[in-house]
Write a protein that holds these residues in place. Structure first.
Motif, mmCIF file in Angstrom:
data_model
loop_
_atom_site.group_PDB
_atom_site.id
_atom_site.type_symbol
_atom_site.label_atom_id
_atom_site.label_comp_id
_atom_site.label_asym_id
_atom_site.label_seq_id
_atom_site.Cartn_x
_atom_site.Cartn_y
_atom_site.Cartn_z
ATOM 1 N N VAL A 18 14.601 4.935 -8.854
ATOM 2 C CA VAL A 18 13.223 5.428 -8.917
ATOM 3 C C VAL A 18 12.946 6.447 -7.819
ATOM 4 O O VAL A 18 12.499 7.571 -8.089
ATOM 5 C CB VAL A 18 12.219 4.254 -8.846
ATOM 6 C CG1 VAL A 18 10.790 4.764 -8.776
ATOM 7 C CG2 VAL A 18 12.399 3.331 -10.042
ATOM 8 N N LYS A 19 13.188 6.069 -6.581
ATOM 9 C CA LYS A 19 12.825 6.912 -5.441
ATOM 10 C C LYS A 19 13.405 8.335 -5.512
ATOM 11 O O LYS A 19 12.686 9.297 -5.218
ATOM 12 C CB LYS A 19 13.231 6.219 -4.137
ATOM 13 C CG LYS A 19 12.730 6.932 -2.910
ATOM 14 C CD LYS A 19 13.058 6.149 -1.648
ATOM 15 C CE LYS A 19 12.526 6.860 -0.422
ATOM 16 N NZ LYS A 19 12.863 6.111 0.806
ATOM 17 N N PRO A 20 14.671 8.523 -5.889
ATOM 18 C CA PRO A 20 15.208 9.887 -5.913
ATOM 19 C C PRO A 20 14.468 10.838 -6.849
ATOM 20 O O PRO A 20 14.432 12.043 -6.607
ATOM 21 C CB PRO A 20 16.651 9.691 -6.383
ATOM 22 C CG PRO A 20 16.979 8.286 -6.032
ATOM 23 C CD PRO A 20 15.691 7.525 -6.192
ATOM 24 N N PHE A 21 13.868 10.313 -7.910
ATOM 25 C CA PHE A 21 13.131 11.157 -8.846
ATOM 26 C C PHE A 21 11.654 11.272 -8.481
ATOM 27 O O PHE A 21 10.988 12.225 -8.848
ATOM 28 C CB PHE A 21 13.263 10.614 -10.271
ATOM 29 C CG PHE A 21 14.649 10.675 -10.810
ATOM 30 C CD1 PHE A 21 15.164 11.867 -11.297
ATOM 31 C CD2 PHE A 21 15.462 9.556 -10.823
ATOM 32 C CE1 PHE A 21 16.459 11.941 -11.785
ATOM 33 C CE2 PHE A 21 16.755 9.614 -11.309
ATOM 34 C CZ PHE A 21 17.257 10.815 -11.787
ATOM 35 N N ASP A 22 11.150 10.284 -7.774
ATOM 36 C CA ASP A 22 9.727 10.183 -7.468
ATOM 37 C C ASP A 22 9.218 11.328 -6.603
ATOM 38 O O ASP A 22 8.049 11.651 -6.636
ATOM 39 C CB ASP A 22 9.451 8.842 -6.771
ATOM 40 C CG ASP A 22 8.060 8.308 -7.040
ATOM 41 O OD1 ASP A 22 7.381 8.823 -7.949
ATOM 42 O OD2 ASP A 22 7.659 7.370 -6.345
ATOM 43 N N LYS A 23 10.093 11.938 -5.842
ATOM 44 C CA LYS A 23 9.662 12.971 -4.897
ATOM 45 C C LYS A 23 9.564 14.367 -5.508
ATOM 46 O O LYS A 23 9.121 15.293 -4.851
ATOM 47 C CB LYS A 23 10.594 12.993 -3.691
ATOM 48 C CG LYS A 23 12.008 13.405 -4.013
ATOM 49 C CD LYS A 23 12.890 13.342 -2.781
ATOM 50 C CE LYS A 23 14.300 13.792 -3.112
ATOM 51 N NZ LYS A 23 15.165 13.791 -1.961
ATOM 52 N N TRP A 24 9.974 14.538 -6.750
ATOM 53 C CA TRP A 24 10.023 15.868 -7.358
ATOM 54 C C TRP A 24 8.708 16.246 -8.034
ATOM 55 O O TRP A 24 8.142 15.456 -8.791
ATOM 56 C CB TRP A 24 11.163 15.932 -8.375
ATOM 57 C CG TRP A 24 12.487 15.870 -7.695
ATOM 58 C CD1 TRP A 24 13.220 14.750 -7.414
ATOM 59 C CD2 TRP A 24 13.216 16.957 -7.165
ATOM 60 N NE1 TRP A 24 14.366 15.080 -6.753
ATOM 61 C CE2 TRP A 24 14.393 16.428 -6.583
ATOM 62 C CE3 TRP A 24 13.005 18.332 -7.115
ATOM 63 C CZ2 TRP A 24 15.351 17.227 -5.966
ATOM 64 C CZ3 TRP A 24 13.959 19.130 -6.506
ATOM 65 C CH2 TRP A 24 15.110 18.586 -5.937
ATOM 66 N N ASP A 25 8.247 17.459 -7.768
ATOM 67 C CA ASP A 25 7.086 17.991 -8.478
ATOM 68 C C ASP A 25 7.420 18.050 -9.964
ATOM 69 O O ASP A 25 8.532 18.400 -10.346
ATOM 70 C CB ASP A 25 6.737 19.402 -7.982
ATOM 71 C CG ASP A 25 6.148 19.404 -6.582
ATOM 72 O OD1 ASP A 25 5.628 18.357 -6.145
ATOM 73 O OD2 ASP A 25 6.213 20.458 -5.920
ATOM 74 N N GLY A 26 6.466 17.708 -10.775
ATOM 75 C CA GLY A 26 6.658 17.730 -12.217
ATOM 76 C C GLY A 26 7.051 16.390 -12.801
ATOM 77 O O GLY A 26 6.992 16.206 -14.013
ATOM 78 N N VAL A 27 7.467 15.449 -11.956
ATOM 79 C CA VAL A 27 7.756 14.090 -12.427
ATOM 80 C C VAL A 27 6.439 13.324 -12.366
ATOM 81 O O VAL A 27 5.851 13.164 -11.310
ATOM 82 C CB VAL A 27 8.846 13.408 -11.581
ATOM 83 C CG1 VAL A 27 8.980 11.942 -11.972
ATOM 84 C CG2 VAL A 27 10.176 14.135 -11.748
ATOM 85 N N HIS A 28 5.973 12.890 -13.518
ATOM 86 C CA HIS A 28 4.670 12.233 -13.613
ATOM 87 C C HIS A 28 4.738 10.725 -13.490
ATOM 88 O O HIS A 28 3.813 10.096 -12.965
ATOM 89 C CB HIS A 28 3.990 12.598 -14.941
ATOM 90 C CG HIS A 28 3.449 13.985 -14.942
ATOM 91 N ND1 HIS A 28 2.120 14.252 -14.788
ATOM 92 C CD2 HIS A 28 4.066 15.195 -15.040
ATOM 93 C CE1 HIS A 28 1.935 15.557 -14.804
ATOM 94 N NE2 HIS A 28 3.098 16.142 -14.951
#
Length: 174
Positions: A18-28
């Protein structure tokens, strides 16, 4: 108006995905859950038994006008050991295998191309075993698994530290 898209990835323990994707703009939104098995509405205990065929996975809802599926694939590959067919790091068993679950022909093509590129990169001595499969029903995990790294920071850090995942990522991707 942009239509949001979904991507589903299995990368071992869903807490660590979860955390690696959570920081990206555009991931809702990122939902931890189960997919790929034969049991309807599985529970964590069902999946943990290793008898349902399900993978622990994350379902990522994203805005493709901000972050592309190709970029999300690149983040994914850098979170896993794609050469390990028996699980990920200290998490062993079929529920911890890696896989990309594509939503449509475009995602399938991009996933296959990214896998081929990684295999041809020479980064790994062993073959890439991560499967690329059609998406099937995704079952959200129990509430206590959602955003685990935020709700249970100490336990998350301890589990991640003993897993060997971070050392692998550092050694592989420097």
């Amino acid at each position: 108006m942009t239509t949001l898209k979904k991507a589903i990835f299995a990368g071992g323990c869903f807490w660590c995905m979860v955390k690696p994707f959570d920081k990206w703009d555009g991931v809702h939104r990122i939902v931890s859950g189960y997919t790929g098995g034969s049991l309807e509405n599985p529970t964590y205990e069902d999946v943990k038994s290793g008898t349902t065929g399900h993978y622990e996975a994350v379902e990522i809802t994203f805005d493709p006008s901000i972050i592309s599926y190709q970029e999300i694939l690149e983040v994914y590959w850098r979170q896993i050991d794609p050469t390990d067919a028996g699980g990920q790091f200290h998490d062993r068993g079929e529920q911890y295998r890696t896989a990309i679950f594509y939503q449509d022909a475009g995602q399938k093509q991009l996933a296959e191309a990214s896998k081929t590129k990684l295999a041809e990169s020479g980064k790994f001595a062993k073959p890439i075993v991560t499967e690329i499969l059609p998406a099937v029903t995704f079952y959200p995990a129990e509430d206590y698994h959602q955003d685990f790294y935020k709700k249970n920071e100490t336990e998350y850090k301890e589990d991640r530290a003993k897993s060997g995942r971070d050392e692998f990522i550092e050694d592989t991707w420097k």
